[in-house]
Design a protein around this motif. Structure first.
Motif, short mmCIF file in Angstrom:
data_model
loop_
_atom_site.label_atom_id
_atom_site.label_comp_id
_atom_site.label_asym_id
_atom_site.label_seq_id
_atom_site.Cartn_x
_atom_site.Cartn_y
_atom_site.Cartn_z
N PHE A 46 0.84 -1.20 0.00
CA PHE A 46 0.00 0.00 0.00
C PHE A 46 0.88 1.26 0.00
O PHE A 46 0.59 2.22 -0.72
N SER A 47 1.92 1.25 0.79
CA SER A 47 2.81 2.42 0.87
C SER A 47 3.50 2.68 -0.47
O SER A 47 3.60 3.83 -0.90
N VAL A 48 3.95 1.60 -1.11
CA VAL A 48 4.59 1.77 -2.42
C VAL A 48 3.59 2.33 -3.41
O VAL A 48 3.89 3.25 -4.18
N GLY A 49 2.37 1.80 -3.40
CA GLY A 49 1.34 2.29 -4.32
C GLY A 49 0.94 3.73 -4.05
O GLY A 49 0.54 4.45 -4.95
N ALA A 50 1.04 4.17 -2.81
CA ALA A 50 0.68 5.55 -2.48
C ALA A 50 1.82 6.53 -2.74
O ALA A 50 1.59 7.69 -3.07
N VAL A 51 3.05 6.07 -2.60
CA VAL A 51 4.20 6.97 -2.74
C VAL A 51 4.49 7.29 -4.21
O VAL A 51 4.89 8.42 -4.52
N LEU A 52 4.27 6.36 -5.11
CA LEU A 52 4.62 6.60 -6.51
C LEU A 52 3.87 7.80 -7.11
O LEU A 52 4.52 8.66 -7.71
N PRO A 53 2.56 7.93 -6.95
CA PRO A 53 1.91 9.15 -7.46
C PRO A 53 2.35 10.42 -6.74
O PRO A 53 2.41 11.49 -7.33
N LEU A 54 2.68 10.31 -5.46
CA LEU A 54 3.15 11.49 -4.74
C LEU A 54 4.50 11.98 -5.27
O LEU A 54 4.75 13.19 -5.30
N ILE A 55 5.34 11.06 -5.67
CA ILE A 55 6.62 11.46 -6.28
C ILE A 55 6.37 12.21 -7.58
O ILE A 55 7.03 13.22 -7.87
N VAL A 56 5.39 11.74 -8.35
CA VAL A 56 5.05 12.42 -9.61
C VAL A 56 4.54 13.82 -9.31
O VAL A 56 4.86 14.78 -10.02
N VAL A 57 3.73 13.98 -8.26
CA VAL A 57 3.20 15.30 -7.89
C VAL A 57 4.34 16.28 -7.60
O VAL A 57 4.28 17.45 -7.97
N LEU A 58 5.39 15.81 -6.97
CA LEU A 58 6.51 16.69 -6.65
C LEU A 58 7.31 17.10 -7.88
O LEU A 58 7.97 18.14 -7.88
N MET A 59 7.25 16.32 -8.96
CA MET A 59 8.08 16.61 -10.13
C MET A 59 7.35 17.35 -11.25
O MET A 59 7.99 17.88 -12.14
N VAL A 60 6.05 17.38 -11.23
CA VAL A 60 5.28 17.93 -12.35
C VAL A 60 4.85 19.37 -12.05
O VAL A 60 4.48 19.68 -10.91
N PRO A 61 4.87 20.24 -13.05
CA PRO A 61 4.37 21.61 -12.85
C PRO A 61 2.87 21.61 -12.53
O PRO A 61 2.13 20.69 -12.89
N ALA A 63 0.31 23.23 -13.64
CA ALA A 63 -0.67 23.31 -14.74
C ALA A 63 -1.06 21.91 -15.24
O ALA A 63 -2.21 21.67 -15.60
N ALA A 64 -0.14 20.99 -15.28
CA ALA A 64 -0.41 19.65 -15.83
C ALA A 64 -0.60 18.61 -14.73
O ALA A 64 -0.58 17.41 -15.00
N LEU A 65 -0.81 19.06 -13.52
CA LEU A 65 -0.81 18.15 -12.37
C LEU A 65 -1.93 17.12 -12.42
O LEU A 65 -1.70 15.93 -12.22
N MET A 66 -3.16 17.55 -12.69
CA MET A 66 -4.30 16.64 -12.60
C MET A 66 -4.17 15.48 -13.59
O MET A 66 -4.31 14.31 -13.23
N TRP A 67 -3.87 15.79 -14.85
CA TRP A 67 -3.78 14.73 -15.85
C TRP A 67 -2.56 13.84 -15.63
O TRP A 67 -2.62 12.63 -15.85
N THR A 68 -1.49 14.42 -15.17
CA THR A 68 -0.29 13.63 -14.93
C THR A 68 -0.48 12.67 -13.77
O THR A 68 -0.08 11.50 -13.84
#
Length: 92
Positions: A46-61, A63-68
């Motif tokens: 569960f932690s791995v599955g929750a952390v992966l999208p959070l890492i993406v949130v930190l890297m994406v601008p 404006a494109a956050l929702m779709w990314t």
């Protein structure tokens, strides 16, 4: 002709109770250990599955956050599903 051998089978109950009690203790302890291990494995996945999208949130601008985040969540779900299927021995 009478049979006069002495048997002590009437006193064997304590041994049977001790053996069955020990077996109950071993089985319940093993079940507890396996349950804790399964809970830890579930929490880890569960932690791995929750952390992966959070890492993406930190890297994406912003404006494109929702779709990314939505896309990466689907990709990560598919990858973890495939990993779980392989671990479970499912053939493709």
């Amino acid at each position: 002709m009478r049979h006069f051998e002495r048997h002590r089978t009437h006193r064997i109950g304590w041994l049977r109770a001790a053996v069955l009690g020990a077996n109950d203790g071993i089985v319940s302890t093993a079940s507890l250990v396996l349950g804790v291990a399964a809970a830890l494995a579930s929490a880890a996945t569960f932690s791995v599955g929750a952390v992966l999208p959070l890492i993406v949130v930190l890297m994406v601008p912003l404006a494109a956050l929702m779709w990314t985040v939505a896309g990466s969540s689907l990709v990560f779900l598919a990858l973890l599903g495939a990993l779980a299927a392989r671990a479970g021995g499912v053939s493709a």
